[in-house]
Each structure stands twice: as structure tokens, then as C-alpha cells.
Scaffold this motif. Structure first.
Motif, PDB file in Angstrom:
ATOM      1  N   GLY A   1     148.105 -33.737  14.828  1.00 37.60           N
ATOM      2  CA  GLY A   1     147.462 -32.783  16.201  1.00 37.60           C
ATOM      3  C   GLY A   1     147.263 -31.508  16.076  1.00 37.60           C
ATOM      4  O   GLY A   1     146.800 -30.647  16.902  1.00 37.60           O
ATOM      5  N   PHE A   2     147.210 -31.081  14.704  1.00 41.54           N
ATOM      6  CA  PHE A   2     146.974 -29.746  14.305  1.00 41.54           C
ATOM      7  C   PHE A   2     145.789 -29.082  14.763  1.00 41.54           C
ATOM      8  O   PHE A   2     144.537 -29.797  14.737  1.00 41.54           O
ATOM      9  CB  PHE A   2     147.126 -29.781  12.710  1.00 41.54           C
ATOM     10  CG  PHE A   2     146.896 -28.130  12.068  1.00 41.54           C
ATOM     11  CD1 PHE A   2     147.588 -27.401  11.987  1.00 41.54           C
ATOM     12  CD2 PHE A   2     145.450 -27.701  11.801  1.00 41.54           C
ATOM     13  CE1 PHE A   2     147.614 -26.126  11.504  1.00 41.54           C
ATOM     14  CE2 PHE A   2     145.232 -26.677  11.443  1.00 41.54           C
ATOM     15  CZ  PHE A   2     146.228 -25.543  11.102  1.00 41.54           C
ATOM     16  N   ILE A   3     145.771 -27.981  15.308  1.00 39.24           N
ATOM     17  CA  ILE A   3     144.684 -27.189  15.833  1.00 39.24           C
ATOM     18  C   ILE A   3     144.555 -25.871  15.028  1.00 39.24           C
ATOM     19  O   ILE A   3     143.389 -25.615  14.512  1.00 39.24           O
ATOM     20  CB  ILE A   3     144.938 -27.020  17.442  1.00 39.24           C
ATOM     21  CG1 ILE A   3     145.077 -28.040  18.080  1.00 39.24           C
ATOM     22  CG2 ILE A   3     143.802 -25.870  17.800  1.00 39.24           C
ATOM     23  CD1 ILE A   3     145.488 -27.605  19.897  1.00 39.24           C
TER      24      ILE A   3
ATOM     25  N   SER B   1     144.869 -16.248  12.870  1.00 39.59           N
ATOM     26  CA  SER B   1     144.650 -17.664  13.335  1.00 39.59           C
ATOM     27  C   SER B   1     144.033 -18.515  12.081  1.00 39.59           C
ATOM     28  O   SER B   1     142.685 -18.234  11.721  1.00 39.59           O
ATOM     29  CB  SER B   1     143.766 -17.767  14.382  1.00 39.59           C
ATOM     30  OG  SER B   1     143.613 -18.808  15.092  1.00 39.59           O
ATOM     31  N   GLU B   2     144.888 -19.361  11.513  1.00 46.28           N
ATOM     32  CA  GLU B   2     144.100 -19.963  10.142  1.00 46.28           C
ATOM     33  C   GLU B   2     143.981 -21.446  10.742  1.00 46.28           C
ATOM     34  O   GLU B   2     144.642 -22.045  11.442  1.00 46.28           O
ATOM     35  CB  GLU B   2     145.194 -19.971   9.265  1.00 46.28           C
ATOM     36  CG  GLU B   2     145.592 -18.269   8.483  1.00 46.28           C
ATOM     37  CD  GLU B   2     144.514 -17.873   7.797  1.00 46.28           C
ATOM     38  OE1 GLU B   2     143.293 -18.440   7.707  1.00 46.28           O
ATOM     39  OE2 GLU B   2     144.500 -16.713   7.463  1.00 46.28           O
ATOM     40  N   GLY B   3     142.985 -22.044  10.003  1.00 49.83           N
ATOM     41  CA  GLY B   3     142.427 -23.555  10.276  1.00 49.83           C
ATOM     42  C   GLY B   3     142.946 -24.376   9.315  1.00 49.83           C
ATOM     43  O   GLY B   3     143.823 -24.051   8.233  1.00 49.83           O
ATOM     44  N   LYS B   4     142.143 -25.362   9.268  1.00 50.94           N
ATOM     45  CA  LYS B   4     142.773 -26.597   8.537  1.00 50.94           C
ATOM     46  C   LYS B   4     142.755 -26.220   6.911  1.00 50.94           C
ATOM     47  O   LYS B   4     143.423 -26.987   6.187  1.00 50.94           O
ATOM     48  CB  LYS B   4     142.024 -27.724   8.802  1.00 50.94           C
ATOM     49  CG  LYS B   4     142.415 -28.466  10.282  1.00 50.94           C
ATOM     50  CD  LYS B   4     141.595 -29.763  10.610  1.00 50.94           C
ATOM     51  CE  LYS B   4     141.806 -30.204  11.981  1.00 50.94           C
ATOM     52  NZ  LYS B   4     141.261 -31.573  12.219  1.00 50.94           N
TER      53      LYS B   4
ATOM     54  N   ARG C   1     149.810 -24.454  16.219  1.00 52.04           N
ATOM     55  CA  ARG C   1     149.321 -24.994  17.439  1.00 52.04           C
ATOM     56  C   ARG C   1     148.841 -26.235  17.500  1.00 52.04           C
ATOM     57  O   ARG C   1     148.018 -26.784  16.458  1.00 52.04           O
ATOM     58  CB  ARG C   1     148.333 -24.218  17.963  1.00 52.04           C
ATOM     59  CG  ARG C   1     148.791 -22.716  18.223  1.00 52.04           C
ATOM     60  CD  ARG C   1     149.770 -22.534  19.290  1.00 52.04           C
ATOM     61  NE  ARG C   1     150.118 -21.114  19.677  1.00 52.04           N
ATOM     62  CZ  ARG C   1     150.926 -20.826  20.478  1.00 52.04           C
ATOM     63  NH1 ARG C   1     151.760 -21.731  21.173  1.00 52.04           N
ATOM     64  NH2 ARG C   1     151.177 -19.451  20.755  1.00 52.04           N
ATOM     65  N   PHE C   2     149.359 -27.416  18.150  1.00 48.83           N
ATOM     66  CA  PHE C   2     148.815 -28.693  18.035  1.00 48.83           C
ATOM     67  C   PHE C   2     148.483 -29.490  19.301  1.00 48.83           C
ATOM     68  O   PHE C   2     149.135 -29.160  20.362  1.00 48.83           O
ATOM     69  CB  PHE C   2     149.777 -29.416  16.994  1.00 48.83           C
ATOM     70  CG  PHE C   2     151.076 -29.410  17.867  1.00 48.83           C
ATOM     71  CD1 PHE C   2     151.631 -30.702  18.272  1.00 48.83           C
ATOM     72  CD2 PHE C   2     152.110 -28.497  17.811  1.00 48.83           C
ATOM     73  CE1 PHE C   2     152.767 -31.010  18.963  1.00 48.83           C
ATOM     74  CE2 PHE C   2     153.110 -28.695  18.141  1.00 48.83           C
ATOM     75  CZ  PHE C   2     153.760 -29.823  18.864  1.00 48.83           C
ATOM     76  N   ASN C   3     147.795 -30.672  19.423  1.00 49.89           N
ATOM     77  CA  ASN C   3     147.737 -31.533  20.353  1.00 49.89           C
ATOM     78  C   ASN C   3     148.727 -32.535  20.321  1.00 49.89           C
ATOM     79  O   ASN C   3     148.975 -33.244  19.117  1.00 49.89           O
ATOM     80  CB  ASN C   3     146.298 -32.122  20.484  1.00 49.89           C
ATOM     81  CG  ASN C   3     145.242 -31.105  20.901  1.00 49.89           C
ATOM     82  OD1 ASN C   3     145.405 -30.270  21.978  1.00 49.89           O
ATOM     83  ND2 ASN C   3     144.092 -31.186  20.276  1.00 49.89           N
ATOM     84  N   VAL C   4     149.589 -33.038  21.455  1.00 50.84           N
ATOM     85  CA  VAL C   4     150.268 -34.079  21.173  1.00 50.84           C
ATOM     86  C   VAL C   4     149.516 -35.383  21.203  1.00 50.84           C
ATOM     87  O   VAL C   4     148.638 -35.618  21.846  1.00 50.84           O
ATOM     88  CB  VAL C   4     151.207 -34.127  22.684  1.00 50.84           C
ATOM     89  CG1 VAL C   4     152.044 -35.207  22.502  1.00 50.84           C
ATOM     90  CG2 VAL C   4     152.083 -32.809  22.497  1.00 50.84           C
TER      91      VAL C   4
END
Length: 363
Positions: A315-317, A344-347, A360-363
Motif C-alpha cells: 500500500g506504499f504511498i 517526500s520520496e516516491g516509489k 505513508r501507505f494505504n491499508v
């Protein structure tokens, strides 16, 4: 957890070093060959001064360092690849580790028996390397026999056979598997074999207290061999490590300084192991805990998040990231954010050594 196997000839200081590193290990360090029959295992915390600094800043309830498992494997002797000195059992133990710490005796002491009758690091290294190479060669040749029949009708088996024959040629020339040039695809094809000489090696040159800071001519011989193999050398003293664990922690640095060295063998070995395996550490910190996490060099933020929990990777944001030194200089996470040092770093972000991260991630 990283697993490092401590190997070497009998009576080179393996068990003494292991006992000192693990502190509460029960390995025997008697003055005779094969005093270690079963592999002794000890888990040690990786020393990292950054954790205490971060924990104090975050008022963390606990500190959780990353850990390394050391395995004290009984002394190998000439003929181990054919079962001499319980060789088959010991070789199987080596097969299960990620890296090999090869302890080499670089000190003279009439009271400690040498299995070959004299101190000669070059000869000792050759004995161990030869036995590991012979064990690999026997395994590769057995695999070739099985694969050759399949290769007549199976494309994958044909590719594997080509790699195996390349390995056989190199091993017959006295090379370690890690010295044989293989593509990434070829490496994957033989990975399941767990070949002994494919494992990265750190030579631990075991010296007396007097030679710890400067080394000696035997240490130089070990360094020459290591350079030819692209291996690493760490100068350690099992004698000093044994003395260190008897001292209160606050006195250990002073003792090492009096010997002319900056750190003990544990830190040196762990650093060398991390380097040779291509490992990095990132950090997390908060009121509940400050923790160190081990990843491979080149891992991106989602993969690093996955070392904490697989849900974090799925769920990585994004990752809120700040370099350790920038955070300490700022004095707090809030101050670091105000200075624009928290990114703020991305994928696609490749995690760096010492990054302090919040995912930060989505469950």
C-alpha cells in the motif's frame, strides 16, 4: 537476519573470538582440535550509536537494533571435503550462512597447539579454500551428470549445463566460484546449489594485543591473498575481545584507545560484513521505539517499507525521509521540516545509508 559463519583450522581462535563477540555464548575454547562439535549460534546486536541519539530526541520507550547471527563452526582440516574430521557435517553448516568469516592465526604461542605444527597463514588459508573448492567441485560434477541427460530435450537444463561446465572448469583451475565471471542469469541458475566458494569472505587476521594496531608480516600475507580474491580483511584479537567483555562498558573505549585502535572486533567485523554483502541501514524513530532496519544497497522505498511489514510495501504511498545528520543538526523532526530537510520520496527513491524514514501507505 544476516548469518555469518566463523570458520578456520582448529586452534586459530574461532571459539575464543565467538565467545567474546557473543559474550554469553557457551562454546568451548579448549586448547585442542574439535573442541566445537555442534555449531554454536549467537545473536548479537549491531552496534549503532545513532540509535541512542535518535531515541533521546524522540523520547522513545525502547531501542531495537538490527541483529547479526554468528555461527561458530568447528575447525576444518585437510581432507574435510572427503569427510575427514567430521568434514561433511561442518561443510553443511557453512552452506547455510550468508557470509564466511575465515579466522586466520597470525600470532605465535608455544602454549597453543597448531594443527600443522607451525604458524603459516598462507598455507592455512590454502587448506581451507582447497577443501571448500573440492566440496563444490564434487557437488557441481554430480549435478552435471544429472543435468546432462535432461539437457538433450530441455532448453533450461541445457543453459544450466553450460553454467555448470563453466564452474567445473574454474574450480579445477583452483578458482572460487565467486572469482568466476557469471551473468546475473547464470548466477540465478546455480543459486539453489548453495556453493561454498560462492559466499563472500572476510578474513579475520587474529593477532596478539601488541599487534592489533599495527598488524605484522603474517597480516600482510593475508591482505595479499584477500586482494587477489576481492575479499576483505579485518585485524582482530580474540585475546583483546576476551578482555573487553570483562570490563565495564564505559571503560572499553579507553582500553581500546590505549592499544591504539578506535573500535573492537565486533564493530569491524559487522562493518566489513555489511560492505561485502552490499547492505545498508535505515532508521525509524518515534515515541514507542527507535529501530534500525537492514536492507540491500539499491533497494527502493517500497521495498524498504516491506522489511517492516508487507502491507507497507503493497500500500506504499510515499516516504517522508531525512538524512540522519540533517535531523541531528536540526535538533528535532519539526525543526528539520521547517528547514525543508524532510523530503517526500516516491516509489523510485533509492534508500540511502542512515535515512530516517516514515512510511505513508494505504491499508
Amino acid at each position: 537476519m544476516l548469518r555469518a559463519g566463523i570458520v578456520g583450522l582448529p586452534n586459530v581462535g574461532k571459539s575464543t573470538l565467538f565467545n567474546a563477540l557473543v559474550a554469553n555464548a557457551k562454546a568451548s575454547a579448549a586448547n585442542f582440535p574439535f573442541c566445537t562439535i555442534e555449531p554454536n549460534v549467537g545473536v548479537v546486536a549491531v552496534p549503532d550509536e545513532r540509535l541512542e541519539v535518535l531515541a533521546k530526541m524522540s523520547e522513545s520507550k525502547q531501542i531495537v537494533p538490527t541483529r547479526v547471527e554468528f555461527v561458530d563452526i568447528a575447525g576444518l582440516v585437510k581432507g574435510a571435503s572427503k569427510g575427514e574430521g567430521l568434514g561433511n557435517q561442518f561443510l553443511a553448516n557453512i552452506r547455510e550462512v550468508d557470509a564466511i568469516v575465515h579466522v586466520v592465526r597470525c600470532f605465535d604461542d608455544d602454549d597453543i597447539i597448531h594443527v600443522s605444527g607451525s604458524v603459516d597463514p598462507v598455507r592455512d588459508i590454502e587448506v581451507i579454500n582447497l577443501e571448500l573448492g573440492l566440496a563444490d567441485l564434487a557437488q557441481v560434477e554430480r549435478r552435471i551428470e544429472r543435468t546432462r541427460k535432461q539437457a538433450r530435450s530441455n532448453k533450461d537444463a541445457k543453459l544450466e549445463l553450460e553454467v555448470l561446465e563453466k564452474l567445473s572448469a574454474g574450480l579445477n583451475e583452483g578458482k572460487a566460484v565467486r572469482q568466476i565471471s557469471l551473468t546475473e542469469e547464470e548466477t540465478e541458475l546455480i543459486q539453489q546449489l548453495g556453493l561454498l566458494t560462492s559466499k563472500p569472505v572476510i578474513y579475520a587476521a587474529n593477532v596478539t594485543e601488541d599487534d592489533l594496531a599495527t598488524g605484522n608480516e603474517w597480516v600482510e600475507q593475508v591482505k595479499q591473498i584477500a586482494a587477489s580474491e576481492s575479499a576483505q580483511v579485518v585485524v582482530v584479537s580474540a585475546q583483546v575481545e576476551s578482555e573487553l567483555i570483562e570490563l565495564p562498558e564505559e571503560e572499553r573505549d579507553d582500553f581500546l584507545e590505549s592499544l591504539g585502535v578506535a573500535e573492537g572486533g565486533l564493530k569491524s567485523l559487522i562493518r566489513a560484513t555489511y560492505q561485502i554483502l552490499g547492505l545498508r541501514t535505515f532508521l525509524t524513530t518515534g515515541p514507542q521505539e527507535t529501530r534500525a532496519w537492514t536492507i540491500y544497497t539499491g533497494m527502493k522505498a517500497p521495498q524498504a517499507a516491506g522489511t517492516i511489514h508487507t502491507d507497507f510495501e503493497r500500500g506504499f504511498i510515499r516516504a517522508e525521509t531525512v538524512a540522519y545528520q540533517d535531523l541531528i543538526t536540526s535538533g528535532s523532526m519539526t525543526a528539520a521540516k521547517e528547514k525543508g530537510l524532510v523530503r517526500s520520496e516516491g516509489k523510485e527513491y533509492v534508500v540511502q545509508e542512515g535515512d530516517v524514514m516514515l512510511f505513508r501507505f494505504n491499508v
